[in-house]
Design an enzyme around this catalytic site. Structure first.
Site, PDB file in Angstrom:
ATOM      1  N   SER A   9       0.782  -1.193   0.193  1.00  0.00           N
ATOM      2  CA  SER A   9       0.054   0.138   0.009  1.00  0.00           C
ATOM      3  C   SER A   9       0.803   1.325  -0.017  1.00  0.00           C
ATOM      4  CB  SER A   9      -0.954  -0.037   1.411  1.00  0.00           C
ATOM      5  OG  SER A   9      -0.074   0.081   2.320  1.00  0.00           O
ATOM      6  N   CYS A 149      17.732   4.602  -2.124  1.00  0.00           N
ATOM      7  CA  CYS A 149      17.336   5.300  -3.160  1.00  0.00           C
ATOM      8  C   CYS A 149      18.809   6.142  -3.383  1.00  0.00           C
ATOM      9  CB  CYS A 149      16.262   6.115  -3.327  1.00  0.00           C
ATOM     10  SG  CYS A 149      15.703   7.019  -1.720  1.00  0.00           S
ATOM     11  N   ASN A 317      13.447   8.252  -7.704  1.00  0.00           N
ATOM     12  CA  ASN A 317      13.625   7.513  -6.335  1.00  0.00           C
ATOM     13  C   ASN A 317      12.938   6.266  -6.460  1.00  0.00           C
ATOM     14  OD1 ASN A 317      12.116   9.884  -6.057  1.00  0.00           O
ATOM     15  ND2 ASN A 317      11.344   8.607  -4.050  1.00  0.00           N
TER      16      ASN A 317
HETATM   17  N1  LIG Z   1      10.380   5.795  -0.863  1.00  0.00           N
HETATM   18  C1  LIG Z   1      11.374   5.641  -1.791  1.00  0.00           C
HETATM   19  O1  LIG Z   1      11.803   6.544  -2.644  1.00  0.00           O
HETATM   20  C2  LIG Z   1      12.109   4.271  -1.338  1.00  0.00           C
HETATM   21  C3  LIG Z   1      13.245   3.988  -2.291  1.00  0.00           C
HETATM   22  C4  LIG Z   1      13.991   3.029  -1.945  1.00  0.00           C
HETATM   23  C5  LIG Z   1      13.617   2.236  -0.631  1.00  0.00           C
HETATM   24  N2  LIG Z   1      12.646   2.337  -0.138  1.00  0.00           N
HETATM   25  C6  LIG Z   1      12.393   1.444   1.061  1.00  0.00           C
HETATM   26  O2  LIG Z   1      11.360   0.598   0.453  1.00  0.00           O
HETATM   27  C7  LIG Z   1      10.408   0.565   1.749  1.00  0.00           C
HETATM   28  C8  LIG Z   1       8.972   0.833   1.591  1.00  0.00           C
HETATM   29  O3  LIG Z   1       9.022   2.338   1.337  1.00  0.00           O
HETATM   30  P1  LIG Z   1       7.772   3.176   0.960  1.00  0.00           P
HETATM   31  O4  LIG Z   1       8.159   4.630   0.792  1.00  0.00           O
HETATM   32  O5  LIG Z   1       6.910   2.670   0.088  1.00  0.00           O
HETATM   33  O6  LIG Z   1       7.063   3.464   2.621  1.00  0.00           O
HETATM   34  P2  LIG Z   1       5.692   3.600   2.689  1.00  0.00           P
HETATM   35  O7  LIG Z   1       4.799   4.330   1.622  1.00  0.00           O
HETATM   36  O8  LIG Z   1       5.697   4.078   4.220  1.00  0.00           O
HETATM   37  O9  LIG Z   1       5.045   2.204   2.789  1.00  0.00           O
HETATM   38  C9  LIG Z   1       5.224   1.126   3.861  1.00  0.00           C
HETATM   39  C10 LIG Z   1       4.575  -0.050   3.687  1.00  0.00           C
HETATM   40  O10 LIG Z   1       4.560  -0.923   4.585  1.00  0.00           O
HETATM   41  C11 LIG Z   1       3.680  -1.381   5.330  1.00  0.00           C
HETATM   42  N3  LIG Z   1       4.028  -1.603   6.766  1.00  0.00           N
HETATM   43  C12 LIG Z   1       4.146  -0.600   7.512  1.00  0.00           C
HETATM   44  N4  LIG Z   1       4.636  -1.072   8.899  1.00  0.00           N
HETATM   45  C13 LIG Z   1       4.351  -2.373   8.721  1.00  0.00           C
HETATM   46  C14 LIG Z   1       4.550  -3.364   9.474  1.00  0.00           C
HETATM   47  N5  LIG Z   1       4.941  -3.279  10.928  1.00  0.00           N
HETATM   48  N6  LIG Z   1       4.209  -4.713   9.333  1.00  0.00           N
HETATM   49  C15 LIG Z   1       3.841  -5.080   7.915  1.00  0.00           C
HETATM   50  N7  LIG Z   1       3.824  -4.034   6.956  1.00  0.00           N
HETATM   51  C16 LIG Z   1       3.952  -2.685   7.246  1.00  0.00           C
HETATM   52  C17 LIG Z   1       2.446  -0.360   4.813  1.00  0.00           C
HETATM   53  O11 LIG Z   1       1.135  -0.973   4.842  1.00  0.00           O
HETATM   54  P3  LIG Z   1       0.119  -1.121   5.871  1.00  0.00           P
HETATM   55  O12 LIG Z   1       0.242   0.030   7.038  1.00  0.00           O
HETATM   56  O13 LIG Z   1      -1.114  -0.694   4.919  1.00  0.00           O
HETATM   57  O14 LIG Z   1       0.114  -2.407   6.267  1.00  0.00           O
HETATM   58  C18 LIG Z   1       3.130   0.176   3.537  1.00  0.00           C
HETATM   59  O15 LIG Z   1       2.307  -0.596   2.699  1.00  0.00           O
HETATM   60  C19 LIG Z   1      11.034   1.127   3.052  1.00  0.00           C
HETATM   61  O16 LIG Z   1      11.912   0.043   3.517  1.00  0.00           O
HETATM   62  C20 LIG Z   1      11.919   2.292   2.391  1.00  0.00           C
HETATM   63  O17 LIG Z   1      12.920   2.475   3.074  1.00  0.00           O
HETATM   64  C21 LIG Z   1      11.848   3.603  -0.340  1.00  0.00           C
END
Ligand SMILES: NC(=O)c1ccc[n+]([C@@H]2O[C@H](COP(=O)([O-])OP(=O)(O)OC[C@H]3O[C@@H](n4cnc5c(N)ncnc54)[C@H](OP(=O)(O)O)[C@@H]3O)[C@@H](O)[C@H]2O)c1
Length: 350
Positions: A9, A149, A317
């Site tokens: 999500s 990223c 990113n």
């Molecule tokens: N944003 C970027 O540009 C980027 C780039 C490279 C890597 N990343 C990495 O990719 C990962 C996701 O980033 P994002 O930007 O997509 O973050 P985000 O928008 O905050 O999404 C996080 C996701 O994880 C789920 N979640 C949160 N806490 C959880 C838990 N305790 N157990 C299970 N599911 C959980 C949330 O869903 P629900 O609350 O609905 O379950 C949501 O689907 C992170 O580790 C981040 O560092 C991000």
């Protein structure tokens, strides 16, 4: 091949879905969310309306491993290290988007992330998922840790020049400008429109966590310790990173030699473009131009005055900095053409 996304999500989950739903060789079989279980995916990712009738399901590892050949974990750091062992033991392949398996040394987790690793025995099995550096290892891997990223943009900018050995390896400065989606989808006061609009906000002038993986990967290239001085800024973009990397050289270099070094490293790379033009608005890499694509644009300029090489790299990113590289990794792990599902051309103007 059936794929699943755990934590679908968020922004990275949404970008993975955008790519995987269009990929000719995979079917998205399951996507999880605690918050939106039972909801249609397009209610959270409105760009996917009309593309899928998938619904989010509650996270359940055995249900996912039954349905999927490969699972992407797109959760905040600290989560995947608690669930990866069970998936790994099932034999299903894993691509983790978080930091949990990027660092080789378990002692680096308390230092940079503030927690002790729950499955340190898997760190040596994990492959750092940057195809430009670890293509063959990724092909053989069951567990891939997709790069951060900012780390991806800095490592790609610096790897070729580091490899020459002609740099002051403890005096490398990386200055990044990052769009707001880099912080994920969870709102905070600092991401509130009135607080974020128009900013150039130095949010981590020192001590950014991605320093650890940049140093790890660059040190491995020359088998000697490389030190990185990273300063990160949040700017008024939704997507994109510009990394401006300052490298001080141990001997003078001319632009023709720099071209030769970067062409030698990246000449055959499908997603790296060298950008250094004499005319036009976009003479150097610019995140605006790579928005929505898996390209990393790299350019440079030589500063003869201080014997400094400035290397610039621009990525989206959520693409080359996350989902795009992850799909590139998946293609390698499953034996597909590396560029499958990633060939889209960017938008201009955007
Ligand atoms: N944003 C970027 O540009 C980027 C780039 C490279 C890597 N990343 C990495 O990719 C990962 C996701 O980033 P994002 O930007 O997509 O973050 P985000 O928008 O905050 O999404 C996080 C996701 O994880 C789920 N979640 C949160 N806490 C959880 C838990 N305790 N157990 C299970 N599911 C959980 C949330 O869903 P629900 O609350 O609905 O379950 C949501 O689907 C992170 O580790 C981040 O560092 C991000």
């Amino acid at each position: 091949m059936n794929v699943g996304i755990y934590g679908a999500s968020g922004y990275v989950g949404g970008e993975l879905l955008r790519l995987l739903l269009q990929h000719p060789k995979v079917t998205v079989s399951a996507v999880t969310s605690n918050t939106y279980a039972g909801e249609y995916v397009f209610r959270v990712h409105p760009n996917l309306r009309g593309e899928t009738n998938l619904k989010f399901e509650k996270p359940d590892i055995s249900s996912l491993t039954d349905k999927c050949d490969i699972i992407f974990l797109s959760t905040p750091h600290g989560v995947s290290s608690t669930i990866v062992p069970e998936i790994y033991d099932s034999g299903v392949k894993i691509i983790d988007m978080s930091a949990d398996f990027r660092l080789k040394n378990a002692d680096d987790y308390p230092k940079w992330y503030g927690w002790s690793h729950r499955s340190p025995e898997l760190l040596e099995k994990a492959v750092y998922g940057l195809p430009e550096l670890h293509r063959d290892d990724i092909r053989r891997a069951n567990l891939v840790a997709c790069p951060g990223c900012m780390a991806a943009s800095a490592i790609l900018a610096l790897a070729p020049i580091i490899q020459t050995g002609k740099v002051e390896k403890n005096h490398i400065i990386v200055d990044t400008k990052v769009g707001s989606s880099g912080a994920g989808s969870k709102p905070t006061l600092s991401s509130h429109h009135s607080e974020h609009y128009s900013v150039v906000r130095p949010y981590k002038p020192v001590g950014h966590r991605h320093t650890a993986e940049i140093e790890q990967e660059l040190s491995a290239i020359i088998k000697d310790e490389v030190k990185i001085s990273l300063s990160a800024h949040s700017v008024n973009m939704v997507r994109g990173i510009l990394a401006t990397c300052h490298v001080f050289l141990t001997e003078p270099i001319n632009p023709v030699d720099v071209w030769r070094i970067y062409r030698g490293s990246y000449g055959d790379e499908p997603f790296i473009r060298l950008v250094r033009d004499r005319r036009g608005v976009f003479r150097y890499p610019d995140p605006k131009i790579v928005t929505g694509t898996n390209y990393c644009d790299i350019g440079f300029e030589v500063d003869r005055n201080t014997n400094r090489l400035v290397v610039l790299s621009a990525i989206d990113n959520l693409m080359k900095g996350a989902a795009g590289t992850a799909v590139q990794d998946m293609n390698l792990m499953l034996g597909f053409d590396e560029s499958e599902g990633l060939k889209g051309i960017g938008l201009h103007p955007v």
